[in-house]
Design a protein around this motif. Structure first.
Motif, PDB file in Angstrom:
ATOM      1  N   ARG A  45      35.914  35.449  43.916  1.00  8.59           N
ATOM      2  CA  ARG A  45      34.455  35.427  43.959  1.00  8.59           C
ATOM      3  C   ARG A  45      33.951  34.000  44.120  1.00  8.59           C
ATOM      4  O   ARG A  45      34.682  33.040  43.838  1.00  8.59           O
ATOM      5  CB  ARG A  45      33.888  36.069  42.695  1.00  8.59           C
ATOM      6  CG  ARG A  45      33.955  37.570  42.723  1.00  8.59           C
ATOM      7  CD  ARG A  45      33.377  38.194  41.481  1.00  8.59           C
ATOM      8  NE  ARG A  45      34.264  38.063  40.342  1.00  8.59           N
ATOM      9  CZ  ARG A  45      34.266  38.903  39.304  1.00  8.59           C
ATOM     10  NH1 ARG A  45      33.426  39.918  39.276  1.00  8.59           N
ATOM     11  NH2 ARG A  45      35.093  38.734  38.303  1.00  8.59           N
ATOM     12  N   HIS A  57      41.291  37.833  43.769  1.00  9.62           N
ATOM     13  CA  HIS A  57      41.051  39.277  43.651  1.00  9.62           C
ATOM     14  C   HIS A  57      41.273  39.960  45.008  1.00  9.62           C
ATOM     15  O   HIS A  57      40.937  39.426  46.064  1.00  9.62           O
ATOM     16  CB  HIS A  57      39.609  39.539  43.213  1.00  9.62           C
ATOM     17  CG  HIS A  57      39.254  38.946  41.900  1.00  9.62           C
ATOM     18  ND1 HIS A  57      39.867  39.314  40.718  1.00  9.62           N
ATOM     19  CD2 HIS A  57      38.333  37.997  41.563  1.00  9.62           C
ATOM     20  CE1 HIS A  57      39.348  38.632  39.717  1.00  9.62           C
ATOM     21  NE2 HIS A  57      38.418  37.820  40.192  1.00  9.62           N
ATOM     22  N   TRP A  77      35.734  44.591  47.135  1.00 10.48           N
ATOM     23  CA  TRP A  77      36.699  44.127  46.158  1.00 10.48           C
ATOM     24  C   TRP A  77      37.324  45.335  45.457  1.00 10.48           C
ATOM     25  O   TRP A  77      36.646  46.349  45.218  1.00 10.48           O
ATOM     26  CB  TRP A  77      36.018  43.261  45.105  1.00 10.48           C
ATOM     27  CG  TRP A  77      35.914  41.812  45.458  1.00 10.48           C
ATOM     28  CD1 TRP A  77      36.945  40.917  45.583  1.00 10.48           C
ATOM     29  CD2 TRP A  77      34.712  41.061  45.709  1.00 10.48           C
ATOM     30  NE1 TRP A  77      36.456  39.663  45.888  1.00 10.48           N
ATOM     31  CE2 TRP A  77      35.091  39.715  45.975  1.00 10.48           C
ATOM     32  CE3 TRP A  77      33.352  41.394  45.725  1.00 10.48           C
ATOM     33  CZ2 TRP A  77      34.169  38.719  46.251  1.00 10.48           C
ATOM     34  CZ3 TRP A  77      32.433  40.400  46.004  1.00 10.48           C
ATOM     35  CH2 TRP A  77      32.842  39.089  46.276  1.00 10.48           C
ATOM     36  N   ARG A  79      38.184  46.894  42.266  1.00 10.82           N
ATOM     37  CA  ARG A  79      37.617  46.660  40.934  1.00 10.82           C
ATOM     38  C   ARG A  79      38.645  46.972  39.847  1.00 10.82           C
ATOM     39  O   ARG A  79      38.580  47.986  39.162  1.00 10.82           O
ATOM     40  CB  ARG A  79      36.325  47.453  40.774  1.00 10.82           C
ATOM     41  CG  ARG A  79      35.175  46.755  41.518  1.00 10.82           C
ATOM     42  CD  ARG A  79      33.961  47.604  41.729  1.00 10.82           C
ATOM     43  NE  ARG A  79      32.816  46.788  42.113  1.00 10.82           N
ATOM     44  CZ  ARG A  79      32.637  46.229  43.316  1.00 10.82           C
ATOM     45  NH1 ARG A  79      33.565  46.390  44.259  1.00 10.82           N
ATOM     46  NH2 ARG A  79      31.561  45.499  43.576  1.00 10.82           N
ATOM     47  N   PHE A  83      39.146  42.109  37.505  1.00  8.58           N
ATOM     48  CA  PHE A  83      37.928  41.780  38.253  1.00  8.58           C
ATOM     49  C   PHE A  83      36.676  42.108  37.450  1.00  8.58           C
ATOM     50  O   PHE A  83      35.741  41.310  37.388  1.00  8.58           O
ATOM     51  CB  PHE A  83      37.925  42.563  39.574  1.00  8.58           C
ATOM     52  CG  PHE A  83      36.707  42.323  40.429  1.00  8.58           C
ATOM     53  CD1 PHE A  83      36.651  41.253  41.296  1.00  8.58           C
ATOM     54  CD2 PHE A  83      35.616  43.189  40.359  1.00  8.58           C
ATOM     55  CE1 PHE A  83      35.527  41.034  42.082  1.00  8.58           C
ATOM     56  CE2 PHE A  83      34.490  42.983  41.140  1.00  8.58           C
ATOM     57  CZ  PHE A  83      34.447  41.896  42.009  1.00  8.58           C
ATOM     58  N   THR A  84      36.636  43.282  36.844  1.00 15.00           N
ATOM     59  CA  THR A  84      35.394  43.729  36.198  1.00 15.00           C
ATOM     60  C   THR A  84      35.215  43.175  34.790  1.00 15.00           C
ATOM     61  O   THR A  84      34.088  42.941  34.350  1.00 15.00           O
ATOM     62  CB  THR A  84      35.361  45.269  36.127  1.00 15.00           C
ATOM     63  OG1 THR A  84      36.488  45.734  35.377  1.00 15.00           O
ATOM     64  CG2 THR A  84      35.371  45.873  37.518  1.00 15.00           C
ATOM     65  N   SER A 101      45.410  41.779  40.385  1.00 16.13           N
ATOM     66  CA  SER A 101      44.468  41.520  41.476  1.00 16.13           C
ATOM     67  C   SER A 101      44.497  42.596  42.565  1.00 16.13           C
ATOM     68  O   SER A 101      43.546  42.707  43.341  1.00 16.13           O
ATOM     69  CB  SER A 101      44.776  40.158  42.110  1.00 16.13           C
ATOM     70  OG  SER A 101      46.125  40.109  42.538  1.00 16.13           O
ATOM     71  N   ASN A 103      45.952  42.803  45.469  1.00 14.96           N
ATOM     72  CA  ASN A 103      45.467  42.071  46.645  1.00 14.96           C
ATOM     73  C   ASN A 103      46.428  41.984  47.821  1.00 14.96           C
ATOM     74  O   ASN A 103      46.185  41.207  48.743  1.00 14.96           O
ATOM     75  CB  ASN A 103      45.093  40.649  46.221  1.00 14.96           C
ATOM     76  CG  ASN A 103      46.291  39.807  45.814  1.00 14.96           C
ATOM     77  OD1 ASN A 103      47.448  40.202  45.949  1.00 14.96           O
ATOM     78  ND2 ASN A 103      46.016  38.612  45.283  1.00 14.96           N
TER      79      ASN A 103
END
Length: 433
Positions: A45, A57, A77, A79, A83-84, A101, A103
């Motif tokens: 972010r 992320h 993204w 979540r 992340f959250t 992540s 990712n």
């Protein structure tokens, strides 16, 4: 303040999520390409510095194709709880495999779309890229899940593994075609290494136990090169039995191409291979701490390489197949584990197709940063390379989804995307079910 390489240029993250519809198309999209192309990659972010390119992320970029049209693009993204909620991966109660992540890759198996990263659980997402939540296959998965599972084209089983910081360091798993975790068994290795990928042949599992070793005292991504660990390839019967290990020259491999057993029972493995110097050069740059003394080491590039292992004699033959820098080998996965002729790779600004039978290579320049070329077989095609390659190509502030004819790398179509897509990792073509 000077930003690290993984937050600038082609790797620079985008700041938000967007939707766009009725995307401009150049050329003609084949009507058979009805489904979704989805690609995953790190995207911190705004204002975040994850300390390593691999730490951002996960962000999914999707393009919906139908009946010759590009209906939409959207990015989301994943979540995860990291992340959250900022959930820690290691806390007071131990490792939280959902605090990751997600990712690295995105696949579909047994109707589920899963965003993957190798240090934890996969995250299920919807066809519109919204996050459903972590998946541990009914509580049966007790390790992480690799971002590079292999689906057997004959049985539909999904073969994968998990590696960890503490014993058991390596565990093999198998999902049935229906998505049930039906087998888990430990593969004994002497330590915790960053085992990113593996291979599956008709009768064997092929492991790469290489000298990028877990280092608890290292900040950021806790792995680094360790000369003393050695390098070896392991071969385990898929049906069960002892793993045999074969020493090889020190190297690192992020991504394998295909592997198979030849007519003499030897195991043939092709992969993108880094020398020790090339790996440490690359690792320094994506860690944000480049070592100037190492930067001349082939600029951190891998080259296509082959190992031929004879289980009867114990002999291993190693040979480079080319000298150009390439990564992200892909192929027609209908032939996974069986001999295949063609392998597709990407360089900085090119797609390279290798004929593994005669060694010939064909190059198609793209004019931009070129993502993994995903092979999509043509419906009813009889030739191994009948189909298309899908790749996200980014040049400056613009990106396109490029569609090439996999036979000769000629242009078929391109979809202009509404924003720049950062360089990322892996994607999949999710055909309409």
């Amino acid at each position: 303040m000077t930003l690290p390489d993984y937050l600038t240029g082609p790797l620079a993250p985008v700041p938000d999520e967007v939707d766009a519809h009725d995307l401009p198309v150049t050329g003609a999209l084949p009507p058979e390409l009805t489904g979704r192309y989805v690609r995953n990659g790190p995207n911190p972010r705004p204002g975040e510095d994850p300390g390593h390119w691999f730490g951002g992320h996960g962000m999914l970029h999707g393009v919906r194709l139908r009946d010759g049209r590009a209906e939409w693009y959207r990015n989301r993204w994943v979540r995860t709880s990291k992340f959250t909620e900022g959930a820690p991966f290691v806390g007071e109660t131990g490792v939280d495999r959902a605090a990751v992540s997600a990712n690295t890759h995105v696949i579909r198996h047994s109707g589920r779309i899963l965003a993957l990263v190798e240090n934890g659980f996969p995250y299920e997402v919807t066809p519109e890229l919204e996050t459903v939540g972590p998946c541990d296959f009914g509580g049966r998965l007790a390790t992480a899940m690799t971002a590079h599972p292999k689906q057997d084209p004959l049985t539909g089983d999904l073969h994968f593994f998990g590696y960890g910081f503490f014993p058991p360091y390596l565990t093999y798993h198998r999902l049935s075609a229906g998505g049930e975790l039906v087998e888990s068994r430990e593969i004994e290795v002497p330590g915790s290494t960053m085992m990113h990928d593996f291979a599956v042949t008709e009768h064997h599992l092929v492991w790469l136990d290489l000298p990028v070793v877990f280092d608890l005292g290292r900040g950021g991504m806790p792995y680094d090169w360790e000369d003393g660990y050695g390098a070896r390839i392991g071969v385990t019967p898929r049906a069960g039995g002892r793993t045999r290990w074969f020493d090889i020259d020190p190297c690192y491999v992020f991504h394998v191409g295909n592997a198979w057993e030849d007519a003499h029972g030897r195991i043939v493995l092709n992969a993108a291979r880094y020398t020790p110097g090339a790996f440490t050069s690359l690792w320094g740059r994506i860690s944000g701490s480049p070592d100037p003394a190492r930067q001349a080491a082939a600029a951190g590039e891998a080259v296509l390489h082959r190992w031929t292992i004879d289980p009867e004699t114990g002999a291993v033959k190693e040979e480079p197949l080319d000298d150009r820098g390439v990564e992200f080998p892909t192929f027609n996965e209908d032939l996974l584990g069986r001999e295949s002729r063609y392998l597709y790779t990407v360089g900085h600004d090119a797609v390279v197709k290798y004929d593994q039978r005669d060694g010939a290579a064909r190059t198609r320049r793209t004019g931009g940063d070129t993502g993994e070329a995903v092979f999509v077989p043509a419906e009813g095609g009889t030739g191994e390379d009948e189909g298309w390659l899908l790749s996200v190509v980014t040049s400056g502030d613009s990106s396109e989804l490029l569609v090439l004819d996999a036979r000769d790398l000629s242009d078929v179509a391109s979809v202009r995307l509404p924003r720049r897509v950062p360089a990322g990792f892996h994607g999949s073509w999710l055909a309409e079910e």
